[in-house]
Design an enzyme around this catalytic site. Structure first.
Site, mmCIF file in Angstrom:
data_model
loop_
_atom_site.group_PDB
_atom_site.id
_atom_site.type_symbol
_atom_site.label_atom_id
_atom_site.label_comp_id
_atom_site.label_asym_id
_atom_site.label_seq_id
_atom_site.Cartn_x
_atom_site.Cartn_y
_atom_site.Cartn_z
ATOM 1 N N SER A 79 -3.871 -2.742 -0.640
ATOM 2 C CA SER A 79 -2.765 -3.551 -0.130
ATOM 3 C C SER A 79 -3.243 -4.979 0.113
ATOM 4 C CB SER A 79 -2.270 -2.937 1.185
ATOM 5 O OG SER A 79 -1.328 -3.793 1.790
ATOM 6 N N GLY A 80 -2.418 -5.955 -0.304
ATOM 7 C CA GLY A 80 -2.815 -7.355 -0.192
ATOM 8 C C GLY A 80 -3.038 -7.828 1.230
ATOM 9 N N HIS A 81 -2.101 -7.450 2.132
ATOM 10 C CA HIS A 81 -2.138 -8.100 3.454
ATOM 11 C C HIS A 81 -3.274 -7.613 4.348
ATOM 12 C CE1 HIS A 81 0.099 -5.120 6.164
ATOM 13 N NE2 HIS A 81 0.280 -4.584 4.984
ATOM 14 N N GLN B 21 -7.742 0.426 3.722
ATOM 15 C CA GLN B 21 -8.618 -0.164 4.743
ATOM 16 C C GLN B 21 -10.062 -0.315 4.265
ATOM 17 O OE1 GLN B 21 -7.641 -1.584 7.409
ATOM 18 N NE2 GLN B 21 -5.605 -0.739 7.758
ATOM 19 N N ASN C 208 -7.586 4.046 9.293
ATOM 20 C CA ASN C 208 -7.132 2.767 9.818
ATOM 21 C C ASN C 208 -7.270 2.662 11.334
ATOM 22 O OD1 ASN C 208 -5.046 4.777 9.036
ATOM 23 N ND2 ASN C 208 -3.751 3.572 10.393
ATOM 24 N N GLY D 260 0.824 -1.204 0.000
ATOM 25 C CA GLY D 260 0.000 0.000 0.000
ATOM 26 C C GLY D 260 0.861 1.258 0.000
ATOM 27 N N THR D 261 1.946 1.217 0.748
ATOM 28 C CA THR D 261 2.828 2.388 0.837
ATOM 29 C C THR D 261 3.379 2.744 -0.539
ATOM 30 O OG1 THR D 261 3.421 1.763 3.092
ATOM 31 C CG2 THR D 261 4.915 3.295 1.974
ATOM 32 N N CYS E 132 2.138 1.227 12.873
ATOM 33 C CA CYS E 132 3.320 2.043 12.606
ATOM 34 C C CYS E 132 3.590 3.046 13.710
ATOM 35 C CB CYS E 132 3.169 2.765 11.282
ATOM 36 S SG CYS E 132 2.803 1.651 9.946
HETATM 37 C C1 LIG Z 1 -4.719 3.365 5.501
HETATM 38 C C2 LIG Z 1 -3.423 2.672 5.229
HETATM 39 N N1 LIG Z 1 -2.668 3.098 4.200
HETATM 40 C C3 LIG Z 1 -1.507 2.509 3.890
HETATM 41 C C4 LIG Z 1 -1.027 1.455 4.633
HETATM 42 C C5 LIG Z 1 0.293 0.851 4.260
HETATM 43 O O1 LIG Z 1 0.098 -0.388 3.620
HETATM 44 P P1 LIG Z 1 1.326 -1.411 3.489
HETATM 45 O O2 LIG Z 1 1.550 -1.966 4.853
HETATM 46 O O3 LIG Z 1 0.852 -2.446 2.520
HETATM 47 O O4 LIG Z 1 2.472 -0.637 2.978
HETATM 48 C C6 LIG Z 1 -1.765 1.003 5.730
HETATM 49 C C7 LIG Z 1 -1.244 -0.068 6.600
HETATM 50 O O5 LIG Z 1 -1.546 -0.144 7.777
HETATM 51 C C8 LIG Z 1 -3.001 1.617 6.029
HETATM 52 O O6 LIG Z 1 -3.752 1.208 7.048
#
Ligand SMILES: Cc1ncc(COP(=O)(O)O)c(C=O)c1O
Length: 390
Positions: A198-200, A178, A150, A71-72, A324
């Site tokens: 994001s996959g996970h 999310q 999130n 996702g990042t 995070c």
């Molecule tokens: C709203 C949101 N954006 C981005 C991310 C980042 O995703 P990734 O962990 O796949 O980089 C997260 C992960 O917690 C998230 O909750």
């Protein structure tokens, strides 16, 4: 001891059906999808089948989906693509409650020649749309607003924002990491230009994500390299994980109708029981527009970290703020932006559920958490003081 996992906004269990779909791509179908030979070409077909599955989940066309590593990366790619495509524009609009994937990038850009407007939220986590609209200008290169938060699960009115931003000729990106798989996400109806997932977070593995790029959106790649993903993202594809993301998207679409109402019911009971049994507990964020799987509850006058550690000894996994930000003793930037009082922000716990949670897990938490909080409060000087004050 049984593990009760209610930290699904941090990451999810890979669905056994997803694992099954992925396994042949490690040692049987291991060809490079860019190869000329049929062995590799068949793998390319599987990557494209996954692309169609992901596209179907958000009502996109397959060619509008670019696979990324997370996702990042999707967030960074979208924002950097917009600013590279509009080099004369030096302004960005985002919110004060974004995930660090967007927030920290925007703060970085603010130190490197960009003006960034951070849209505030009220005490319920609801976005100040007047502020957002008042800050759009001809200099705005991109507006990036998350679909759902999130930490609190609060859902933002993306349809309305996308329309307002579109008519100004400004690209609109949404971090839907999310939202996807939990609430209806339809890019055709909504009119977003770019969307991150994001996959996970949807029972696929970690290390794979996707970016939706509306046909016709100006774009410049972030990962410059080979011609993969039609030149939009260089790097040999993470085939097994992409196949997993495809399968997880298909399952999310199937589960959506029957599972999400069940999850919401379990979440609501957990929330109601905890609020009834534990004094000075409150929900963070509006409960009207909220993800079906998330609740953020503050237990005043106790440290969230202590609650987490004590719950851990009982096999309960939750989170104090996003993954995070835990590890830092500062209350989360989301709760601070909402103006949650210090004594409550510190004691906030996020429970985030998935299809793998059940009613009996709620029973377990509901019978164990109230005495746990009461014991921690006995040790808290702030609690003793507050008792004397009331
Ligand atoms: C709203 C949101 N954006 C981005 C991310 C980042 O995703 P990734 O962990 O796949 O980089 C997260 C992960 O917690 C998230 O909750």
């Amino acid at each position: 001891m049984k593990t009760i996992y209610m930290d699904n906004n941090a990451t999810t269990r890979v669905d056994p059906k997803v694992v099954e779909a992925m396994l042949p791509f490690f040692s049987d179908f291991y060809g490079n999808p860019s190869s000329v030979h049929t062995f590799g070409g068949n793998v390319a077909k599987s990557v494209n089948a996954a692309r169609a599955q992901v596209a179907a989940l958000i009502n996109a066309s397959p060619e509008e989906i670019v696979f990324t590593s997370c996702g990042t990366e999707s967030d960074s790619t979208a924002i950097r693509a917009a600013i590279a495509s509009y080099p004369d524009r030096k302004h960005i609009v985002t919110t004060r409650v974004e995930h660090p994937a967007v927030k920290n990038l925007c703060e970085h850009l603010a130190k490197n020649g960009y003006r960034v407007s951070f849209v505030p939220v009220d005490h319920e986590g609801v976005l100040d749309l007047d502020y957002l609209y008042a800050h759009l200008s001809d200099d705005t290169a991109i507006v990036s607003v998350m679909w759902a938060n999130n930490e609190t699960g609060v859902i933002f009115p993306i349809d309305e924002i996308a329309q307002a931003v579109n008519v100004r000729g400004i690209p609109f990106h949404t971090d839907a990491v999310q939202a996807v798989g939990k609430i209806p996400v339809d890019v055709k109806r909504t009119g977003v230009d770019m969307l991150s997932m994001s996959g996970h977070k949807i029972h696929a593995p970690k290390g794979v994500g996707a970016l939706y790029i509306r046909k016709g959106t100006r774009f410049a790649p972030f990962m410059i390299g080979g011609h993969q993903e039609h030149g939009r993202r260089g790097g040999t594809e993470n085939v097994a994980s992409i196949v997993g993301l495809g399968k997880a998207s298909e399952l999310a679409a199937e589960h959506f109708v029957e599972q999400m109402p069940r999850i919401a019911k379990i979440r609501d009971r957990l929330e109601k029981e905890l609020l009834t049994r534990i004094p000075k507990a409150m929900v963070n964020g509006t409960t009207h527009q909220r993800l079906p799987n998330t609740t953020s509850i503050s237990f005043e006058y106790v440290e969230g970290e202590s609650i987490l550690l004590m719950m851990d000894t009982l096999g309960i996994c939750a989170s104090s703020g996003s993954a995070c930000t835990s590890g830092s003793l500062e209350p989360s930037h989301v709760l601070r932006a909402m103006g949650v009082p210090f004594t409550a922000a510190h004691g906030s716990i996020r429970f985030s559920l998935s299809v793998f949670n059940s009613e009996d897990e709620v029973d377990y938490i509901v019978s164990n958490l109230p005495p746990l909080i009461a014991n921690l409060r006995k040790m808290s000087p702030f609690w003793n003081q507050s008792e004397q004050d009331t």
